[in-house]
Design a protein around this motif. Structure first.
Motif, PDB file in Angstrom:
ATOM      1  N   ASN A  96       0.835  -1.214   0.000  1.00 25.53           N
ATOM      2  CA  ASN A  96       0.000   0.000   0.000  1.00 25.53           C
ATOM      3  C   ASN A  96       0.860   1.250   0.000  1.00 25.53           C
ATOM      4  N   ALA A  97       1.867   1.290   0.870  1.00 24.25           N
ATOM      5  CA  ALA A  97       2.726   2.469   0.974  1.00 24.25           C
ATOM      6  C   ALA A  97       3.484   2.716  -0.331  1.00 24.25           C
ATOM      7  N   ALA A  98       4.019   1.659  -0.934  1.00 29.29           N
ATOM      8  CA  ALA A  98       4.759   1.815  -2.185  1.00 29.29           C
ATOM      9  C   ALA A  98       3.833   2.279  -3.312  1.00 29.29           C
ATOM     10  N   ALA A  99       2.662   1.703  -3.388  1.00 31.14           N
ATOM     11  CA  ALA A  99       1.727   2.099  -4.446  1.00 31.14           C
ATOM     12  C   ALA A  99       1.279   3.544  -4.271  1.00 31.14           C
ATOM     13  N   ILE A 100       0.979   3.941  -3.050  1.00 31.30           N
ATOM     14  CA  ILE A 100       0.567   5.328  -2.813  1.00 31.30           C
ATOM     15  C   ILE A 100       1.711   6.268  -3.142  1.00 31.30           C
ATOM     16  N   TYR A 101       2.923   5.918  -2.737  1.00 32.37           N
ATOM     17  CA  TYR A 101       4.058   6.806  -2.990  1.00 32.37           C
ATOM     18  C   TYR A 101       4.338   6.937  -4.485  1.00 32.37           C
ATOM     19  N   PHE A 102       4.445   5.795  -5.180  1.00 32.23           N
ATOM     20  CA  PHE A 102       4.853   5.841  -6.580  1.00 32.23           C
ATOM     21  C   PHE A 102       3.721   6.215  -7.535  1.00 32.23           C
ATOM     22  N   LEU A 103       2.469   5.966  -7.159  1.00 32.94           N
ATOM     23  CA  LEU A 103       1.366   6.267  -8.057  1.00 32.94           C
ATOM     24  C   LEU A 103       0.652   7.578  -7.734  1.00 32.94           C
ATOM     25  N   ILE A 104       0.842   8.112  -6.525  1.00 34.59           N
ATOM     26  CA  ILE A 104       0.150   9.348  -6.155  1.00 34.59           C
ATOM     27  C   ILE A 104       1.127  10.451  -5.782  1.00 34.59           C
ATOM     28  N   VAL A 105       2.031  10.192  -4.838  1.00 38.27           N
ATOM     29  CA  VAL A 105       2.890  11.249  -4.310  1.00 38.27           C
ATOM     30  C   VAL A 105       3.895  11.743  -5.352  1.00 38.27           C
ATOM     31  N   VAL A 106       4.601  10.828  -6.001  1.00 39.68           N
ATOM     32  CA  VAL A 106       5.618  11.232  -6.981  1.00 39.68           C
ATOM     33  C   VAL A 106       4.996  11.973  -8.172  1.00 39.68           C
ATOM     34  N   PRO A 107       3.906  11.482  -8.770  1.00 38.37           N
ATOM     35  CA  PRO A 107       3.313  12.261  -9.868  1.00 38.37           C
ATOM     36  C   PRO A 107       2.782  13.628  -9.411  1.00 38.37           C
ATOM     37  N   MET A 108       2.211  13.710  -8.204  1.00 38.88           N
ATOM     38  CA  MET A 108       1.717  15.001  -7.719  1.00 38.88           C
ATOM     39  C   MET A 108       2.865  15.981  -7.505  1.00 38.88           C
ATOM     40  N   LYS A 109       3.989  15.510  -6.975  1.00 38.50           N
ATOM     41  CA  LYS A 109       5.160  16.384  -6.821  1.00 38.50           C
ATOM     42  C   LYS A 109       5.618  16.897  -8.187  1.00 38.50           C
ATOM     43  N   TYR A 110       5.638  16.003  -9.157  1.00 36.42           N
ATOM     44  CA  TYR A 110       6.064  16.373 -10.499  1.00 36.42           C
ATOM     45  C   TYR A 110       5.121  17.419 -11.095  1.00 36.42           C
ATOM     46  N   LEU A 111       3.805  17.189 -10.965  1.00 38.04           N
ATOM     47  CA  LEU A 111       2.836  18.138 -11.520  1.00 38.04           C
ATOM     48  C   LEU A 111       2.896  19.487 -10.810  1.00 38.04           C
ATOM     49  N   LEU A 112       3.008  19.476  -9.490  1.00 37.90           N
ATOM     50  CA  LEU A 112       3.075  20.738  -8.764  1.00 37.90           C
ATOM     51  C   LEU A 112       4.345  21.507  -9.102  1.00 37.90           C
ATOM     52  N   ALA A 113       5.454  20.805  -9.244  1.00 39.85           N
ATOM     53  CA  ALA A 113       6.703  21.484  -9.604  1.00 39.85           C
ATOM     54  C   ALA A 113       6.625  22.042 -11.024  1.00 39.85           C
ATOM     55  N   ARG A 114       5.880  21.398 -11.877  1.00 41.90           N
ATOM     56  CA  ARG A 114       5.775  21.839 -13.261  1.00 41.90           C
ATOM     57  C   ARG A 114       4.887  23.068 -13.408  1.00 41.90           C
ATOM     58  N   PHE A 115       3.814  23.134 -12.602  1.00 37.93           N
ATOM     59  CA  PHE A 115       2.861  24.224 -12.732  1.00 37.93           C
ATOM     60  C   PHE A 115       3.173  25.420 -11.840  1.00 37.93           C
ATOM     61  N   GLU A 116       3.960  25.240 -10.797  1.00 41.95           N
ATOM     62  CA  GLU A 116       4.304  26.358  -9.932  1.00 41.95           C
ATOM     63  C   GLU A 116       5.487  27.109 -10.500  1.00 41.95           C
ATOM     64  N   PRO A 117       5.420  28.439 -10.491  1.00 40.54           N
ATOM     65  CA  PRO A 117       6.574  29.193 -10.984  1.00 40.54           C
ATOM     66  C   PRO A 117       7.733  29.070  -9.993  1.00 40.54           C
ATOM     67  N   PRO A 118       8.959  29.171 -10.472  1.00 43.59           N
ATOM     68  CA  PRO A 118      10.090  29.073  -9.553  1.00 43.59           C
ATOM     69  C   PRO A 118      10.092  30.258  -8.591  1.00 43.59           C
ATOM     70  N   ALA A 119      10.559  30.011  -7.387  1.00 46.69           N
ATOM     71  CA  ALA A 119      10.608  31.060  -6.369  1.00 46.69           C
ATOM     72  C   ALA A 119      11.635  32.110  -6.777  1.00 46.69           C
TER      73      ALA A 119
END
Length: 150
Positions: A96-119
């Motif tokens: 469960n932890a691996a699936a949540i991390y690799f299927l939810i957390v990592v893609p969300m980090k990628y999407l948020l980093a892509r859409f947020e402007p750099p500081a």
């Protein structure tokens, strides 16, 4: 009163939490099946036991305990430690932890980093020693060289 309840229910985080609980329950059933039907038999083929739930450690009992007359379905005899059930639960948790991390957390980090402007930068390089100094600094704290404020 009902307007406040409606506003509470329709707030984004409450709806997101409800969706997460429902999907988590469904996903828990999938990973439980994966653990029980795929991974445990593969590991059991290597170990030689048909199922981890049958792995029990027997500890000597220091005093006599009479079992109840009609044995309950989940009765554990004194001195028995069911290690296999714990291993099944541990494997299920790790899946469960691996699936949540690799299927939810990592893609969300990628999407948020892509859409947020750099500081915006908060430091700049000193022209003399190239160390990082604050943008508003008028003198480098490392080499004491006067610098122009930005």
């Amino acid at each position: 009163m009902l307007k406040g309840f409606r506003d509470f229910i329709l707030r984004g985080n409450v709806v997101d939490l409800a969706v997460a609980v429902i999907i988590g329950a469904a996903f828990g059933a999938i990973t439980a099946s994966l653990t029980a039907d795929v991974i445990t038999p593969l590991i059991a083929a290597l170990v030689g036991a048909p199922d981890f739930s049958s792995l029990v450690v027997h500890v000597p009992v220091l005093h006599k305990v009479a079992p109840p007359s009609p044995l309950p379905a989940n009765y554990v005899a004194p001195g028995e430690i069911h290690v296999g059930k714990f291993l099944n639960a541990l494997i299920n948790f790790l899946l469960n932890a691996a699936a949540i991390y690799f299927l939810i957390v990592v893609p969300m980090k990628y999407l948020l980093a892509r859409f947020e402007p750099p500081a915006p930068p908060s430091t700049r390089a000193c022209p003399q020693c190239l160390s990082d100094i604050p943008l508003a600094a008028t003198r480098c704290r490392f080499c004491t060289e006067p610098v122009l404020a930005v």
